[in-house]
Scaffold this active site. Structure first.
Site, PDB file in Angstrom:
ATOM      1  CD  GLU A  38      -3.215  -1.045   4.863  1.00 12.26           C
ATOM      2  OE1 GLU A  38      -3.120  -2.049   5.588  1.00 12.26           O
ATOM      3  OE2 GLU A  38      -2.964   0.114   5.287  1.00 12.26           O
ATOM      4  CD  GLU A  39      -2.422   2.961   7.115  1.00 13.64           C
ATOM      5  OE1 GLU A  39      -3.129   2.412   7.983  1.00 13.64           O
ATOM      6  OE2 GLU A  39      -1.184   2.839   7.064  1.00 13.64           O
ATOM      7  CG  HIS A  54      -0.514   0.303   2.513  1.00 12.50           C
ATOM      8  ND1 HIS A  54      -0.418   1.586   2.991  1.00 12.50           N
ATOM      9  CD2 HIS A  54      -0.136  -0.504   3.536  1.00 12.50           C
ATOM     10  CE1 HIS A  54      -0.002   1.561   4.254  1.00 12.50           C
ATOM     11  NE2 HIS A  54       0.197   0.310   4.601  1.00 12.50           N
ATOM     12  CG  HIS A  58      -0.939   4.118  12.138  1.00  9.73           C
ATOM     13  ND1 HIS A  58      -2.166   3.514  12.291  1.00  9.73           N
ATOM     14  CD2 HIS A  58      -0.428   3.604  10.989  1.00  9.73           C
ATOM     15  CE1 HIS A  58      -2.393   2.698  11.272  1.00  9.73           C
ATOM     16  NE2 HIS A  58      -1.341   2.731  10.479  1.00  9.73           N
ATOM     17  CG  ASP A 116       2.053   1.685   8.076  1.00  6.84           C
ATOM     18  OD1 ASP A 116       1.786   1.051   7.039  1.00  6.84           O
ATOM     19  OD2 ASP A 116       1.232   1.873   8.993  1.00  6.84           O
ATOM     20  CG  ASP A 173       1.447  -2.919   5.488  1.00  5.87           C
ATOM     21  OD1 ASP A 173       2.103  -1.908   5.775  1.00  5.87           O
ATOM     22  OD2 ASP A 173       0.220  -3.015   5.682  1.00  5.87           O
TER      23      ASP A 173
END
Length: 315
Positions: A169-170, A123, A285, A135, A198
């Site tokens: 994707e998130e 992603h 994140h 990420d 990922d």
């Protein structure tokens, strides 16, 4: 990698199917088994150069590369330009999520049996909180560099190679689910395996291998055994990344992962180095998931394992 949602059902069991390694023959000679072409050693500097570009894109676009934001589309444009220049056939697939247009990028390498497709994907979007360099710039950059290595080598495998970068994707694997749902039953059956990457450069890394399709799993384990690295079965990301829609559709899947917000144990630190009692990626994140949030050794090893699997499974 998307956030875990409490109560979410786990992905349904995959219909396990062996991804066969097939040989070839010299024109005019009797068919005979041949060894698979050797995969290249990907220069980690090249992978890092892609991460530098993704960081610059985020910095110039509000600090992130999230779905519906300018940074995501600029990231996609960067990857697409590299692939177009290398001779890939690229397709941008549009979808809508949360009121914004999303984009998947699909890149096909000409040649190979299109009835037997090996896919590698990642992603490309970040969360809105930060640039998303681990990420999932890490997976996106390694998949891109593998694709470019295919072009540099003029590699012509028996199977058809396809690479993909997923949007949104998130928000719940929106882009990859859209892609899988858009495939006819016949086209789904042509995908011999989907490999997902990922988060593969975590700063306090582990070495985790998906335990879905046995042949894909064995391929990755063989690589890591060859460089003296012990692996563990990946469990933190089950159902939380873009392999899930493929797995749910009965397509064989596999992949690599270096860890997110789970805590590294003392046994894992003894095996892999790093710091016990800390998350594999303390910036998961967060705004600090930037260029400094990468372990170069983990990125290098995982990128080379990615290339090895693509070469082996497509040969």
């Amino acid at each position: 990698m998307k956030l875990s949602i409490p109560g979410r059902a786990s992905a349904t069991a995959v219909v396990s199917a062996a991804v066969l390694l097939t040989g070839g023959s010299i024109a005019g000679a009797a068919p005979a088994p041949v060894a698979a072409a050797a995969a290249p050693d990907l220069p980690v500097a090249n992978v890092k150069a892609h991460l530098t570009q993704l960081q610059s894109i985020a910095t110039a676009n509000g600090g992130n590369r999230a779905h519906g934001r300018a940074g995501y589309k600029a990231s996609l444009d960067y990857v697409k330009a590299k692939l177009d220049a290398a001779g890939f056939t690229t397709t941008v697939q549009q979808f809508t999520s949360s009121g914004s247009t999303g984009y998947n990028l699909i890149a096909d390498w000409p040649g190979g049996d299109t009835g037997k497709v090996v896919m590698a994907g990642s992603h490309l979007d970040s969360v809105t909180a930060g640039p998303g360099i681990n990420d999932n710039g890490s997976g996106s950059a390694a998949v891109l560099e593998t694709a470019l290595a295919v072009a540099r080598a003029g590699y012509q495998p028996t199977k058809h190679l396809r690479f993909a970068w997923w949007g949104a994707e998130e928000l719940g694997m929106v882009g990859s689910r859209y892609y899988v749902n858009s495939l006819t039953t016949a086209n789904r059956s042509k995908i011999s395996g989907y490999l997902n990457f990922d988060m593969i450069g975590s700063p306090n890394p582990g070495y985790f291998v998906y335990d879905d399709d046995p042949t894909i799993e064995k391929t990755f384990k063989t690589y890591f055994t060859g460089i003296g690295i012990a692996t563990e079965i990946e469990t933190e990301g089950d159902g939380r990344s873009d392999h899930a829609p493929f797995k749910n559709a009965g397509i064989p899947v596999g992949g690599l992962f270096s860890g997110a917000d789970y805590i590294k144990t003392s046994a894992q630190a003894a095996k892999w180095g790093g710091t016990a009692g800390k998350a594999f990626d303390a910036c998961y994140h967060s705004s600090c998931d930037k260029s400094s949030n990468i372990n170069d050794t983990a990125l290098d090893r995982n990128a080379d394992a990615l290339a090895y699997a693509v070469w082996q499974l497509s040969a």
